[in-house]
Design a protein around this motif. Structure first.
Motif, PDB file in Angstrom:
ATOM      1  N   GLU A 172       9.399  -0.081  -3.318  1.00 42.50           N
ATOM      2  CA  GLU A 172       9.190  -0.959  -4.473  1.00 42.50           C
ATOM      3  C   GLU A 172       9.786  -2.340  -4.208  1.00 42.50           C
ATOM      4  O   GLU A 172      10.397  -2.952  -5.083  1.00 42.50           O
ATOM      5  CB  GLU A 172       9.815  -0.350  -5.730  1.00 42.50           C
ATOM      6  CG  GLU A 172       9.207   0.992  -6.128  1.00 42.50           C
ATOM      7  CD  GLU A 172       9.831   1.549  -7.398  1.00 42.50           C
ATOM      8  OE1 GLU A 172      10.046   0.775  -8.354  1.00 42.50           O
ATOM      9  OE2 GLU A 172      10.122   2.758  -7.427  1.00 42.50           O
ATOM     10  N   GLY A 173       9.629  -2.827  -2.983  1.00 44.70           N
ATOM     11  CA  GLY A 173      10.137  -4.152  -2.652  1.00 44.70           C
ATOM     12  C   GLY A 173      11.645  -4.207  -2.604  1.00 44.70           C
ATOM     13  O   GLY A 173      12.237  -5.261  -2.873  1.00 44.70           O
ATOM     14  N   TYR A 174      12.277  -3.096  -2.281  1.00 48.33           N
ATOM     15  CA  TYR A 174      13.740  -2.978  -2.203  1.00 48.33           C
ATOM     16  C   TYR A 174      14.415  -3.221  -3.553  1.00 48.33           C
ATOM     17  O   TYR A 174      15.526  -3.742  -3.630  1.00 48.33           O
ATOM     18  CB  TYR A 174      14.306  -3.903  -1.130  1.00 48.33           C
ATOM     19  CG  TYR A 174      13.899  -3.480   0.260  1.00 48.33           C
ATOM     20  CD1 TYR A 174      14.629  -2.519   0.957  1.00 48.33           C
ATOM     21  CD2 TYR A 174      12.756  -3.996   0.868  1.00 48.33           C
ATOM     22  CE1 TYR A 174      14.239  -2.106   2.223  1.00 48.33           C
ATOM     23  CE2 TYR A 174      12.350  -3.592   2.146  1.00 48.33           C
ATOM     24  CZ  TYR A 174      13.099  -2.644   2.808  1.00 48.33           C
ATOM     25  OH  TYR A 174      12.715  -2.225   4.049  1.00 48.33           O
ATOM     26  N   LYS A 175      13.734  -2.804  -4.613  1.00 49.47           N
ATOM     27  CA  LYS A 175      14.356  -2.859  -5.947  1.00 49.47           C
ATOM     28  C   LYS A 175      15.586  -1.956  -5.954  1.00 49.47           C
ATOM     29  O   LYS A 175      15.598  -0.881  -5.362  1.00 49.47           O
ATOM     30  CB  LYS A 175      13.366  -2.399  -7.013  1.00 49.47           C
ATOM     31  CG  LYS A 175      13.949  -2.344  -8.432  1.00 49.47           C
ATOM     32  CD  LYS A 175      12.908  -1.911  -9.458  1.00 49.47           C
ATOM     33  CE  LYS A 175      11.948  -3.047  -9.754  1.00 49.47           C
ATOM     34  NZ  LYS A 175      11.054  -2.698 -10.893  1.00 49.47           N
ATOM     35  N   ILE A 176      16.639  -2.407  -6.632  1.00 48.67           N
ATOM     36  CA  ILE A 176      17.850  -1.596  -6.768  1.00 48.67           C
ATOM     37  C   ILE A 176      17.948  -1.086  -8.202  1.00 48.67           C
ATOM     38  O   ILE A 176      17.591  -1.798  -9.152  1.00 48.67           O
ATOM     39  CB  ILE A 176      19.121  -2.405  -6.396  1.00 48.67           C
ATOM     40  CG1 ILE A 176      20.329  -1.477  -6.235  1.00 48.67           C
ATOM     41  CG2 ILE A 176      19.413  -3.500  -7.415  1.00 48.67           C
ATOM     42  CD1 ILE A 176      21.549  -2.149  -5.619  1.00 48.67           C
ATOM     43  N   ARG A 177      18.361   0.161  -8.335  1.00 51.67           N
ATOM     44  CA  ARG A 177      18.587   0.744  -9.655  1.00 51.67           C
ATOM     45  C   ARG A 177      20.015   1.266  -9.705  1.00 51.67           C
ATOM     46  O   ARG A 177      20.472   1.947  -8.797  1.00 51.67           O
ATOM     47  CB  ARG A 177      17.588   1.863  -9.943  1.00 51.67           C
ATOM     48  CG  ARG A 177      16.158   1.354 -10.119  1.00 51.67           C
ATOM     49  CD  ARG A 177      15.235   2.442 -10.654  1.00 51.67           C
ATOM     50  NE  ARG A 177      13.913   1.873 -10.944  1.00 51.67           N
ATOM     51  CZ  ARG A 177      12.875   1.924 -10.103  1.00 51.67           C
ATOM     52  NH1 ARG A 177      13.012   2.540  -8.931  1.00 51.67           N
ATOM     53  NH2 ARG A 177      11.728   1.379 -10.437  1.00 51.67           N
ATOM     54  N   LEU A 178      20.690   0.932 -10.786  1.00 50.40           N
ATOM     55  CA  LEU A 178      22.083   1.310 -10.976  1.00 50.40           C
ATOM     56  C   LEU A 178      22.149   2.306 -12.125  1.00 50.40           C
ATOM     57  O   LEU A 178      21.648   2.029 -13.226  1.00 50.40           O
ATOM     58  CB  LEU A 178      22.911   0.062 -11.305  1.00 50.40           C
ATOM     59  CG  LEU A 178      24.420   0.159 -11.159  1.00 50.40           C
ATOM     60  CD1 LEU A 178      24.805   0.221  -9.686  1.00 50.40           C
ATOM     61  CD2 LEU A 178      25.086  -1.042 -11.826  1.00 50.40           C
TER      62      LEU A 178
END
Length: 503
Positions: free
Chosen positions: A226-232
């Motif tokens: 996902e385009g190097y999306k980060i989820r925290l």
């Protein structure tokens, strides 16, 4: 920002806190990187997919971009959707700057150190509003970085002067700005892995200002797909307004190691509850066996100070920090020698030997002993001569014991949604299932007892899947989640079938 909000703290400065109460596993923040690129001090890597590239046997041929001559694999060159390299490609082509490909003896190609800073600078031009509001305020610790004059000078020459000189960008970017970007990346960038496991670094403006704590309350996942999306996500339940923490060092290092890493890489000293507690929250993770009495352990009286003494809680004997660190250095050297052995039976047996030897020197949960246990967990069931199907009951029990000891530490330092916990939960379920089945076959367990033990293994797998279900499917953890899910289904069917038989 979902359930996270910016907050000004007198001690932490700009940080993130919960905007409302959150439960374990809740998503509190997600964002796309402002820029991404090769890690600092990397070897030659494709500037599209980050896989490592090498010169051919002739010492000359290397996969290169046809437009700018910089490293680019054939797949990325043919892929119109591979956008990572486009920005610098235009810069290098216009300036006619070619890639020399010089690599140091330790495999570092310093010419590539300019790539990620350049991508941040180009992103600044493309999105000035996001730069001004999100990136420009990020810490870059210029004065602290200048103290390491060799590194500062190398960055100034290899990055700032290179971009302004040969790359002809002096009219667009000042040296001060370039060095600010280098500092922002050094202090705030996160390491990521491509879908094929190659390393890179990403700059996440909001995630990057997370406060540090050696017992984190958030877990991050980066999604290459996902385009190097980060989820925290919240690792544990959190109240409204509670600061969000992440660990910027390895949680399974001792206090001295964590402090050194943070001072060198992040330019601060940690004063969290764990660091200030000589026993590291009751785990005795850095405690040494007292040499003057049989039952005591020595702990650092001032854990965050370099001149601390070590005091035995039973007999009161003292050891200097110099003596303690000298002993630990010797043990580290022994461990490194064993880790360097080829994966196999000898390596496993040598690790077991060190664990036995260190019983008289370290607390049972000391970080060196815990690291050795983690090595053994990974080897039991995998190396030749110790394959899982061949392990006798006493070695299956040994693996289960090792898992429980490591999980005891992780439950304190990484409570809740921890990937490392999940991987150890999976490792633990395997010997438990095999021991239950062998016990039943040998007549040592009744059908009801077998069912109860298999249910215990199911509970471990359920928590493992609960933790890993948020990971990118292509990542190592995502693949393990799929394996654990399948094992959970099969084990559940077995227990249901066993229940029918018992009825």
């Amino acid at each position: 920002m979902l359930k996270a909000q910016l907050k000004e703290d007198a001690v932490l400065g700009r940080c993130l806190a919960t905007a409302s109460s959150v439960e374990r596993g809740d998503l509190v923040l997600e964002e796309l990187p402002f820029a991404r690129g090769p890690k600092r001090d990397s070897g030659i890597a494709c500037l599209g997919c980050y896989q490592f590239l090498q010169f051919g046997e002739d010492g000359d041929s290397l996969d290169r971009c046809e437009l700018c001559d910089w490293p680019l694999c054939g797949s990325c060159a043919d892929d119109d959707d591979a956008t990572d390299h486009r920005g610098e490609c235009q810069v290098f082509s216009a300036a006619r700057v070619t890639f020399a490909g010089n690599v140091s003896d330790d495999g570092v190609c310093t010419q590539l150190d300019c790539i990620t800073p350049l991508r941040v600078l180009l992103a600044k031009e493309a999105n000035p509003e996001r730069w001004d509001s999100e990136v420009a305020p990020m810490e870059h610790h210029e004065e602290e970085r200048k103290k390491d004059s060799d590194v500062w000078h190398a960055d100034r020459v290899n990055i700032a002067q290179y971009l302004r000189g040969p790359c002809k960008l002096a009219s667009r970017f000042s040296e001060e700005l370039i060095m600010q970007v280098v500092g922002v990346l050094e202090v705030n960038a996160f390491e990521a892995r491509s879908s094929k496991g190659y390393p890179l670094r990403c700059l996440f403006p909001y995630t990057g200002i997370l406060a540090h704590n050696c017992v984190p309350n958030t877990s991050r996942s980066i999604y290459p797909s996902e385009g190097y999306k980060i989820r925290l996500r919240a690792m544990v339940d959190l109240e409204e307004g509670q600061p969000l923490h992440h660990s910027y060092t390895y949680t399974l290092d001792g206090t001295d190691q964590r402090q050194k890493h943070l001072k060198q890489g992040k330019f601060f000293s940690c004063k969290c509850d764990r660091c200030l507690d000589p026993t590291e929250l009751g785990t005795h993770f850095s405690s040494l066996k007292c040499g003057q009495c049989a039952e005591g352990y020595q702990v650092p009286t001032q854990p965050t100070e370099s001149d601390t003494s070590w005091n035995c809680g039973s007999c009161g004997s003292l050891t200097s920090n110099t003596e303690a660190l000298a002993m630990l250095k010797t043990l580290h050297s022994e461990v490194n020698s064993v880790q360097a052995l080829e994966m196999g039976a000898k390596r496993l047996e040598e690790v077991e030997r060190l664990l036995r030897k260190y019983k008289s020197l370290l607390h049972p949960l000391h970080f060196i002993a815990t690291g050795l246990r983690q090595l053994l967990i990974e080897m039991y069931g995998r190396v030749q001569g110790y394959e899982m199907v061949q392990l006798p009951d006493h070695q299956l029990q040994r693996k289960a014991e090792l898992c429980r000891q490591v999980l005891r530490v992780l439950n304190t330092f990484e409570p809740g949604l921890s990937r490392t916990r999940a991987m150890n939960l999976y490792e633990l379920h395997v010997p438990l299932v095999l021991l239950a089945k062998s016990g039943f076959i040998a007549g040592k367990l009744s059908g009801g007892e077998l069912r109860a033990r298999l249910v215990d293994a199911i509970d471990l797998l359920k928590e493992c899947v609960e933790i890993l279900e948020f990971e990118d499917k292509s990542s190592q953890e995502g693949v393990l989640c799929q394996v654990a899910t399948q094992a959970l289904k099969q084990l559940t069917l077995s227990v249901e079938g066993l229940g029918s038989e018992l009825d």
